[in-house]
Design a protein around this motif. Structure first.
Motif, PDB file in Angstrom:
ATOM      1  N   PHE A 106      11.683  -8.262   2.061  1.00  0.00           N
ATOM      2  CA  PHE A 106      11.283  -9.029   0.878  1.00  0.00           C
ATOM      3  C   PHE A 106      10.100  -8.368   0.177  1.00  0.00           C
ATOM      4  O   PHE A 106      10.044  -8.321  -1.052  1.00  0.00           O
ATOM      5  CB  PHE A 106      10.946 -10.481   1.248  1.00  0.00           C
ATOM      6  N   ALA A 107       9.168  -7.842   0.956  1.00  0.00           N
ATOM      7  CA  ALA A 107       8.021  -7.142   0.358  1.00  0.00           C
ATOM      8  C   ALA A 107       8.500  -5.948  -0.467  1.00  0.00           C
ATOM      9  O   ALA A 107       8.000  -5.699  -1.567  1.00  0.00           O
ATOM     10  CB  ALA A 107       7.042  -6.690   1.445  1.00  0.00           C
ATOM     11  N   ASN A 108       9.477  -5.226   0.033  1.00  0.00           N
ATOM     12  CA  ASN A 108      10.047  -4.117  -0.734  1.00  0.00           C
ATOM     13  C   ASN A 108      10.770  -4.629  -1.976  1.00  0.00           C
ATOM     14  O   ASN A 108      10.688  -4.027  -3.038  1.00  0.00           O
ATOM     15  CB  ASN A 108      11.004  -3.296   0.140  1.00  0.00           C
ATOM     16  N   CYS A 134       0.624  -6.167  -5.956  1.00  0.00           N
ATOM     17  CA  CYS A 134       0.977  -6.763  -4.670  1.00  0.00           C
ATOM     18  C   CYS A 134      -0.185  -6.689  -3.677  1.00  0.00           C
ATOM     19  O   CYS A 134      -0.431  -7.642  -2.936  1.00  0.00           O
ATOM     20  CB  CYS A 134       2.210  -6.091  -4.095  1.00  0.00           C
ATOM     21  N   LEU A 135      -0.898  -5.569  -3.663  1.00  0.00           N
ATOM     22  CA  LEU A 135      -2.084  -5.478  -2.808  1.00  0.00           C
ATOM     23  C   LEU A 135      -3.092  -6.553  -3.196  1.00  0.00           C
ATOM     24  O   LEU A 135      -3.583  -7.301  -2.348  1.00  0.00           O
ATOM     25  CB  LEU A 135      -2.744  -4.106  -2.953  1.00  0.00           C
ATOM     26  N   ALA A 165       0.828  -1.205   0.000  1.00  0.00           N
ATOM     27  CA  ALA A 165       0.000   0.000   0.000  1.00  0.00           C
ATOM     28  C   ALA A 165       0.860   1.252   0.000  1.00  0.00           C
ATOM     29  O   ALA A 165       0.585   2.206  -0.731  1.00  0.00           O
ATOM     30  CB  ALA A 165      -0.937   0.001   1.208  1.00  0.00           C
ATOM     31  N   GLN A 166       1.898   1.253   0.809  1.00  0.00           N
ATOM     32  CA  GLN A 166       2.743   2.440   0.903  1.00  0.00           C
ATOM     33  C   GLN A 166       3.504   2.695  -0.398  1.00  0.00           C
ATOM     34  O   GLN A 166       3.611   3.829  -0.851  1.00  0.00           O
ATOM     35  CB  GLN A 166       3.733   2.296   2.055  1.00  0.00           C
ATOM     36  N   VAL A 167       4.006   1.638  -1.009  1.00  0.00           N
ATOM     37  CA  VAL A 167       4.760   1.786  -2.254  1.00  0.00           C
ATOM     38  C   VAL A 167       3.807   2.050  -3.423  1.00  0.00           C
ATOM     39  O   VAL A 167       4.183   2.670  -4.405  1.00  0.00           O
ATOM     40  CB  VAL A 167       5.638   0.532  -2.496  1.00  0.00           C
ATOM     41  N   GLN A 192      -7.977   1.724  -0.177  1.00  0.00           N
ATOM     42  CA  GLN A 192      -6.898   2.543  -0.726  1.00  0.00           C
ATOM     43  C   GLN A 192      -6.147   3.206   0.419  1.00  0.00           C
ATOM     44  O   GLN A 192      -6.738   3.640   1.381  1.00  0.00           O
ATOM     45  CB  GLN A 192      -7.462   3.606  -1.674  1.00  0.00           C
ATOM     46  N   SER A 193      -4.863   3.296   0.275  1.00  0.00           N
ATOM     47  CA  SER A 193      -4.024   3.935   1.290  1.00  0.00           C
ATOM     48  C   SER A 193      -4.130   5.452   1.187  1.00  0.00           C
ATOM     49  O   SER A 193      -4.132   5.994   0.103  1.00  0.00           O
ATOM     50  CB  SER A 193      -2.569   3.523   1.102  1.00  0.00           C
ATOM     51  N   ALA A 194      -4.170   6.077   2.324  1.00  0.00           N
ATOM     52  CA  ALA A 194      -4.160   7.532   2.339  1.00  0.00           C
ATOM     53  C   ALA A 194      -2.787   8.042   1.926  1.00  0.00           C
ATOM     54  O   ALA A 194      -2.651   9.139   1.415  1.00  0.00           O
ATOM     55  CB  ALA A 194      -4.500   8.035   3.737  1.00  0.00           C
ATOM     56  N   ALA A 195      -1.737   7.215   2.113  1.00  0.00           N
ATOM     57  CA  ALA A 195      -0.371   7.631   1.820  1.00  0.00           C
ATOM     58  C   ALA A 195      -0.041   7.528   0.336  1.00  0.00           C
ATOM     59  O   ALA A 195       0.818   8.225  -0.149  1.00  0.00           O
ATOM     60  CB  ALA A 195       0.622   6.778   2.626  1.00  0.00           C
TER      61      ALA A 195
END
Length: 193
Positions: free
Chosen positions: A158-160, A81-82, A74-76, A187-190
């Motif tokens: 690993f996720a990164n 991936c989500l 979500a952040q990236v 959805q991410s706010a970021a």
């Protein structure tokens, strides 16, 4: 799904046939990402091998690791991936009400204190430069123990490792979460800010 920046290659040959059959059996279809990574089979196979090994780690709670991976995605901003991690969480019978809320965990009220600490840690490891603090690590050591924290840290790394190439190559959601009857992804706010 939009077009990827590197067009998916045709997955051919005996090994390609096996990979497509395995993907279709386990995922219900062959993901677009496989065709993109097929351009460099060594990379594809090594990433898959590493992912398989990560799946065998068992010092940290599976749900915490899943939430951490979703938080990174979500952040990236990796929609693939989500999508895939929601699908995986569903297939592992994890708490889907919580999984759906990970991208907006700060506003959500469904998470326990340790889950919030894990999500904060995953995001702090993901930003550049990382913003992990001594206090974050101390809290997680107390709650999870050293072995689980080492594993959680490696899962976040690993996720990164998997999300960032997908973003760079324009690999987007293949609709896995919808295929297993899940509601639209939170959805991410970021993301995008």
């Amino acid at each position: 799904m939009s077009d990827t920046r590197i067009p998916a290659a045709e997955i051919t040959g005996f090994k390609g046939s096996l990979i497509k059959r395995f993907a279709a059996r386990t995922l219900g279809r062959v993901p677009t990402s496989l065709g993109v990574y097929w351009h460099n089979r060594k990379v594809l196979m090594d990433m898959a091998r590493a992912g398989g090994r990560v799946q065998r780690w068992d010092a940290c709670d599976e749900q915490l690791k899943s939430f951490a991976h979703i938080a990174v995605a979500a952040q990236v901003g990796c929609s693939w991936c989500l999508d895939f991690n929601y699908f995986e969480a569903h297939n592992k019978n994890l708490d889907m009400d919580k999984a759906r809320e990970v991208p907006r965990w700060r506003e959500a009220t469904v998470f326990s204190p340790v889950e919030r600490d894990v999500l904060e840690y995953a995001e702090a490891m993901t930003v550049t430069p990382p913003t992990v603090t001594d206090d974050m690590v101390a809290r997680l050591r107390d709650q999870l123990g050293d072995a689980a924290l080492v594993e959680l840290s490696a899962v976040v790394a690993f996720a990164n490792f998997t999300t960032r190439p997908n973003i760079a190559m324009g690999i987007e959601s293949d609709g896995f979460a919808a295929a297993c009857g899940l509601k639209p992804l939170a959805q991410s706010a970021a993301v995008g800010s």
